[in-house]
Design a protein around this motif. Sequence first.
Motif, mmCIF file in Angstrom:
data_model
loop_
_atom_site.group_PDB
_atom_site.id
_atom_site.type_symbol
_atom_site.label_atom_id
_atom_site.label_comp_id
_atom_site.label_asym_id
_atom_site.label_seq_id
_atom_site.Cartn_x
_atom_site.Cartn_y
_atom_site.Cartn_z
ATOM 1 N N HIS A 1 56.232 54.804 40.539
ATOM 2 C CA HIS A 1 54.908 54.589 41.369
ATOM 3 C C HIS A 1 55.040 55.820 42.590
ATOM 4 C CE1 HIS A 1 51.715 53.444 44.192
ATOM 5 N NE2 HIS A 1 52.530 53.568 45.249
ATOM 6 N N THR B 1 49.394 59.463 35.595
ATOM 7 C CA THR B 1 49.499 57.775 35.807
ATOM 8 C C THR B 1 49.738 57.291 34.125
ATOM 9 O OG1 THR B 1 47.985 57.561 37.418
ATOM 10 C CG2 THR B 1 48.535 55.683 36.229
ATOM 11 N N ILE C 1 50.797 53.189 30.347
ATOM 12 C CA ILE C 1 50.015 53.095 31.470
ATOM 13 C C ILE C 1 50.669 52.146 32.206
ATOM 14 C CG2 ILE C 1 48.174 52.043 30.934
ATOM 15 C CD1 ILE C 1 46.437 53.996 32.537
ATOM 16 N N ASP C 2 51.144 50.912 31.839
ATOM 17 C CA ASP C 2 51.706 49.867 32.631
ATOM 18 C C ASP C 2 53.193 50.154 32.911
ATOM 19 O OD1 ASP C 2 49.653 47.842 32.917
ATOM 20 O OD2 ASP C 2 49.615 48.036 30.358
ATOM 21 N N LYS D 1 60.282 51.810 38.599
ATOM 22 C CA LYS D 1 59.842 50.635 38.077
ATOM 23 C C LYS D 1 60.621 50.044 37.071
ATOM 24 C CE LYS D 1 54.604 51.844 38.759
ATOM 25 N NZ LYS D 1 53.498 51.887 38.059
ATOM 26 N N ASN E 1 55.125 52.753 33.313
ATOM 27 C CA ASN E 1 55.000 54.218 33.588
ATOM 28 C C ASN E 1 55.919 54.712 34.503
ATOM 29 O OD1 ASN E 1 54.071 53.209 35.896
ATOM 30 N ND2 ASN E 1 52.049 54.672 35.712
ATOM 31 N N ARG F 1 57.083 60.953 34.081
ATOM 32 C CA ARG F 1 56.404 59.961 33.125
ATOM 33 C C ARG F 1 56.325 60.397 31.776
ATOM 34 N NH1 ARG F 1 52.024 58.695 37.710
ATOM 35 N NH2 ARG F 1 52.891 56.544 38.482
ATOM 36 N N TYR G 1 49.709 46.111 45.876
ATOM 37 C CA TYR G 1 48.953 46.514 45.103
ATOM 38 C C TYR G 1 47.522 45.977 45.470
ATOM 39 C CZ TYR G 1 51.711 48.946 41.706
ATOM 40 O OH TYR G 1 52.827 49.922 41.354
ATOM 41 N N HIS H 1 44.102 47.042 44.237
ATOM 42 C CA HIS H 1 43.570 46.937 42.779
ATOM 43 C C HIS H 1 43.146 45.641 42.495
ATOM 44 C CE1 HIS H 1 44.819 51.018 42.115
ATOM 45 N NE2 HIS H 1 46.292 50.685 42.357
ATOM 46 N N PHE I 1 43.357 45.474 35.188
ATOM 47 C CA PHE I 1 44.724 45.398 34.812
ATOM 48 C C PHE I 1 45.641 44.835 35.741
ATOM 49 C CE2 PHE I 1 43.529 49.444 36.702
ATOM 50 C CZ PHE I 1 44.423 49.399 37.976
ATOM 51 N N LEU J 1 49.759 44.114 35.748
ATOM 52 C CA LEU J 1 50.516 44.728 36.654
ATOM 53 C C LEU J 1 51.342 44.070 37.479
ATOM 54 C CD1 LEU J 1 50.733 47.930 38.186
ATOM 55 C CD2 LEU J 1 48.944 47.305 39.554
ATOM 56 N N ARG K 1 40.755 44.722 40.073
ATOM 57 C CA ARG K 1 40.726 45.602 38.721
ATOM 58 C C ARG K 1 41.209 44.788 37.372
ATOM 59 N NH1 ARG K 1 41.487 51.134 40.349
ATOM 60 N NH2 ARG K 1 41.106 51.875 38.201
HETATM 61 P P1 CMP Z 1 50.808 52.900 40.010
HETATM 62 O O1 CMP Z 1 50.865 54.404 40.600
HETATM 63 O O2 CMP Z 1 52.218 52.122 40.248
HETATM 64 O O3 CMP Z 1 49.293 52.304 40.564
HETATM 65 C C1 CMP Z 1 48.874 51.248 39.919
HETATM 66 C C2 CMP Z 1 49.344 51.007 38.476
HETATM 67 O O4 CMP Z 1 48.447 50.315 37.783
HETATM 68 C C3 CMP Z 1 49.501 52.124 37.876
HETATM 69 O O5 CMP Z 1 50.522 53.022 38.412
HETATM 70 C C4 CMP Z 1 49.747 51.918 36.448
HETATM 71 O O6 CMP Z 1 50.954 51.616 36.130
HETATM 72 C C5 CMP Z 1 48.820 50.438 36.322
HETATM 73 N N1 CMP Z 1 47.693 50.656 35.402
HETATM 74 C C6 CMP Z 1 47.460 49.823 34.485
HETATM 75 N N2 CMP Z 1 46.106 50.213 33.871
HETATM 76 C C7 CMP Z 1 45.581 51.337 34.750
HETATM 77 C C8 CMP Z 1 44.313 51.937 34.813
HETATM 78 N N3 CMP Z 1 43.427 51.849 33.761
HETATM 79 N N4 CMP Z 1 44.130 52.765 35.847
HETATM 80 C C9 CMP Z 1 45.275 53.147 36.728
HETATM 81 N N5 CMP Z 1 46.259 52.245 36.568
HETATM 82 C C10 CMP Z 1 46.607 51.544 35.788
#
Ligand code: CMP
Length: 140
Positions: free
Chosen positions: A116, A92, A110-111, A10, A113, A103, A50, A53, A58, A62, A56
Motif C-alpha cells: 500500500h 492497484t 487486487i486484494d 502487506k 497486492n 505489484r 481504510y 473505503h 470489498f 480488505l 465499498r
Molecule cells: P490499497 O492501496 O491498500 O487501498 C485499498 C485496497 O483495497 C487496495 O489497495 C486493494 O488491495 C483493495 N481492493 C480490492 N478491491 C478493490 C477495488 N475494486 N478497487 C480498489 N481497491 C480494491
Amino acid sequence: ALERTLSIIKPDAVAKNVIGEIESRFEKAGLRIVAMKMVQLSREKAEGFYAEHKERPFFKDLVDFMTSGPVVVQVLEGENAVKANRDLMGATNPKEAEAGTIRADFAESIDANAVHGSDSTTSAEREVSYFFSAEEICAR
Ligand code: CMP
C-alpha cells in the motif's frame, strides 16, 4: 518537494519472504526509510486505516486480508516521495501493473497486492500519524 509517504508491505509479501527485496527497491529509487515497524493489525486498526473505503463492496475482504498476518509499515522520505512510491508500486490491480513494478513482480490479485502507498500528500499526513508518533520518525 521533499515529502513523506506511508508504505505498507502487506501480509502476502511478508509471507513470500520478500520484505528485503521490496525495501531495497525503495532505497535504490532514492527514498529513505525514516520509520519502520512490523505489526499484526487488529480489525479495529485496519478498519480505521481504510475508513474511506467503509461503504465499498470489498471492505470486509480488505480488512480480512490485512489482518491475516503481519505487515511491515514504513515512512519513506524523498523528493516527490508520494508519486515516487506509487510509480514503484504500479497499478492497484497487479494484472494492470507495468513490468518491473513491485505489484507486477510480487502481487497475485487486487486484494493480495503486496503493498500500500499513500495516494496524496494529504492522505500521507493522515496515514503516517495513524501509525507513528513524532518520536518514532527519525528525521535526517
Ligand atoms: P490499497 O492501496 O491498500 O487501498 C485499498 C485496497 O483495497 C487496495 O489497495 C486493494 O488491495 C483493495 N481492493 C480490492 N478491491 C478493490 C477495488 N475494486 N478497487 C480498489 N481497491 C480494491
